[in-house]
Design a protein around this motif. Structure first.
Motif, PDB file in Angstrom:
ATOM      1  N   THR A 206      13.547 -23.663 -13.555  1.00  0.00           N
ATOM      2  CA  THR A 206      12.829 -23.393 -14.798  1.00  0.00           C
ATOM      3  C   THR A 206      13.519 -22.265 -15.566  1.00  0.00           C
ATOM      4  O   THR A 206      14.241 -21.444 -15.002  1.00  0.00           O
ATOM      5  CB  THR A 206      11.380 -22.976 -14.503  1.00  0.00           C
ATOM      6  N   GLY A 207      13.273 -22.233 -16.871  1.00  0.00           N
ATOM      7  CA  GLY A 207      13.801 -21.134 -17.663  1.00  0.00           C
ATOM      8  C   GLY A 207      13.267 -19.802 -17.191  1.00  0.00           C
ATOM      9  O   GLY A 207      13.975 -18.797 -17.187  1.00  0.00           O
ATOM     10  N   LEU A 208      11.988 -19.788 -16.772  1.00  0.00           N
ATOM     11  CA  LEU A 208      11.387 -18.544 -16.281  1.00  0.00           C
ATOM     12  C   LEU A 208      12.108 -18.045 -15.035  1.00  0.00           C
ATOM     13  O   LEU A 208      12.247 -16.829 -14.848  1.00  0.00           O
ATOM     14  CB  LEU A 208       9.904 -18.756 -15.983  1.00  0.00           C
ATOM     15  N   ALA A 209      12.578 -18.945 -14.184  1.00  0.00           N
ATOM     16  CA  ALA A 209      13.300 -18.528 -12.982  1.00  0.00           C
ATOM     17  C   ALA A 209      14.542 -17.724 -13.355  1.00  0.00           C
ATOM     18  O   ALA A 209      14.833 -16.682 -12.751  1.00  0.00           O
ATOM     19  CB  ALA A 209      13.691 -19.747 -12.140  1.00  0.00           C
ATOM     20  N   PHE A 210      15.260 -18.174 -14.370  1.00  0.00           N
ATOM     21  CA  PHE A 210      16.465 -17.453 -14.786  1.00  0.00           C
ATOM     22  C   PHE A 210      16.111 -16.134 -15.480  1.00  0.00           C
ATOM     23  O   PHE A 210      16.820 -15.136 -15.333  1.00  0.00           O
ATOM     24  CB  PHE A 210      17.322 -18.335 -15.701  1.00  0.00           C
ATOM     25  N   LYS A 251      10.511 -14.141  -7.035  1.00  0.00           N
ATOM     26  CA  LYS A 251       9.050 -14.273  -7.065  1.00  0.00           C
ATOM     27  C   LYS A 251       8.498 -13.756  -8.390  1.00  0.00           C
ATOM     28  O   LYS A 251       8.956 -12.759  -8.929  1.00  0.00           O
ATOM     29  CB  LYS A 251       8.426 -13.508  -5.900  1.00  0.00           C
ATOM     30  N   LYS A 252       7.491 -14.472  -8.866  1.00  0.00           N
ATOM     31  CA  LYS A 252       6.807 -14.027 -10.070  1.00  0.00           C
ATOM     32  C   LYS A 252       6.134 -12.687  -9.763  1.00  0.00           C
ATOM     33  O   LYS A 252       5.476 -12.543  -8.723  1.00  0.00           O
ATOM     34  CB  LYS A 252       5.772 -15.065 -10.495  1.00  0.00           C
ATOM     35  N   PRO A 253       6.273 -11.687 -10.640  1.00  0.00           N
ATOM     36  CA  PRO A 253       5.720 -10.357 -10.361  1.00  0.00           C
ATOM     37  C   PRO A 253       4.216 -10.256 -10.617  1.00  0.00           C
ATOM     38  O   PRO A 253       3.642  -9.179 -10.490  1.00  0.00           O
ATOM     39  CB  PRO A 253       6.493  -9.460 -11.330  1.00  0.00           C
ATOM     40  N   THR A 254       3.602 -11.354 -10.975  1.00  0.00           N
ATOM     41  CA  THR A 254       2.170 -11.386 -11.240  1.00  0.00           C
ATOM     42  C   THR A 254       1.557 -12.563 -10.474  1.00  0.00           C
ATOM     43  O   THR A 254       2.266 -13.387  -9.912  1.00  0.00           O
ATOM     44  CB  THR A 254       1.910 -11.578 -12.748  1.00  0.00           C
TER      45      THR A 254
END
Length: 330
Positions: A206-210, A251-254
């Protein structure tokens, strides 16, 4: 050492979404949101407040390659108190689906959103949130999941985390687009992944992963004159996970603190890591190359044809000394 910053910035200009396409996406988004609001009002249902999110909001979108689509994510924040008598997630999702059903020929109920797809190669993801009071926070978000119902999430906190990370890159904007180094490098990585997906079948992250990989591992790099050095910054980042046994993860910080690479099987992760190692190798070779044409050749192999071609300079032809003759006439 060849200086590739000009080529990287030209590459960035080649792959970023154009202003006209951004205007098209914004126009389609606004029409969809107006349609939903009108539907809710006419049916005496609670309305929502908009939350822009995703690559459009973070300005990290890229032009899609063959068979891929432009996308835009919009959060719809509904006032739902979780007091035991709250509306069900399926009800709220149902309102939104009913509002957009028939707007285009393809409207889907995805797990975390309602997706409206357009025939011209783009889609809008509508993510439904409940926003209520929390014990220790001003608001508590919950996402309307198709399978599990309401689940805790923190989209506003995630956006704030990214904004804070971007502060370190304020001095790295380029002249043409005023885009900072972190956003440029996220775009390079997204295009690298898309190119690898199209040419070698590598699974797309995903774009969020990058974005989150860059927030965690990228450090700003500039030359002594203050000019950004995207090649070195990207090499420094990519080399941290190159040629290691462990899976690449972030990992997502939230909430829900999930690893954004969890969806990769072991086989898919191995292929992704092999391609990542090739990227690290190409960046290293480009950095030590003394000829700009050779450096660009290494980079085009991993980024594709949108990375600029640099023609090899032809050697100066050597010529003998000029011979000047003189003659006399009778």
């Amino acid at each position: 050492m060849a200086h590739t910053q000009k080529q990287f910035e030209e590459f960035h200009e080649n792959i970023r979404i154009s202003r006209s396409m951004n205007e098209t996406l914004r126009d389609k988004r606004d029409k969809v949101l107006d349609r939903i609001k009108n539907h809710l009002k006419s049916n005496n249902l609670p309305t929502f407040r908009r939350l822009l999110q995703g690559s459009y909001q973070m300005k990290t979108g890229t032009i899609p390659l063959d068979g891929q689509e432009y996308d835009i994510d919009v959060g719809l924040r509904f006032p739902v108190e979780h007091d035991g008598n709250e509306l069900k997630a399926s009800e709220v999702r149902g309102w939104v689906h009913a509002a957009v059903d028939g707007h285009t020929t393809k409207v889907e109920k995805k797990r975390s959103c309602i997706r409206v797809t357009y025939s011209k190669g783009f889609h809008i993801d509508l993510v439904c949130y409940s926003v209520g009071k929390a014990h220790r926070k001003p608001t508590q978000y919950q996402l309307a999941d198709k399978d599990t119902g309401w689940r805790p999430t923190e989209p506003a906190d995630l956006l704030e985390y990214i904004r804070q990370a971007l502060k370190e890159f304020k001095h790295t904007e380029n002249n043409q687009t005023q885009t900072d180094q972190l956003r440029r490098i996220v775009r390079y990585l997204r295009r690298w992944n898309d190119f690898q997906h199209v040419t070698h079948g590598i699974k797309r992250a995903t774009g969020l992963a990058f974005v989150l990989l860059a927030c965690a591992k990228l450090k700003p790099v500039t030359d002594s004159d203050g000019t950004p050095n995207d090649l070195r910054a990207l090499r420094n980042m990519v080399s941290q996970d190159a040629n290691r046994m462990e899976r690449i993860s972030v990992k997502k910080p939230t909430q829900e603190y999930e690893d954004l690479f969890t969806g990769f099987s072991d086989e898919e992760m191995k292929a992704f890591k092999d391609a990542w190692n090739d990227l690290a190798d190409a960046l290293s070779k480009a950095e030590i190359a003394t000829d700009l044409a050779i450096a660009s050749g290494h980079l085009r192999k991993v980024f594709g044809d949108d990375f600029p071609v640099v023609e090899k300079e032809k050697p100066m032809e050597s010529r003998g000394p000029a011979i000047i003759s003189s003659s006399t006439s009778a």
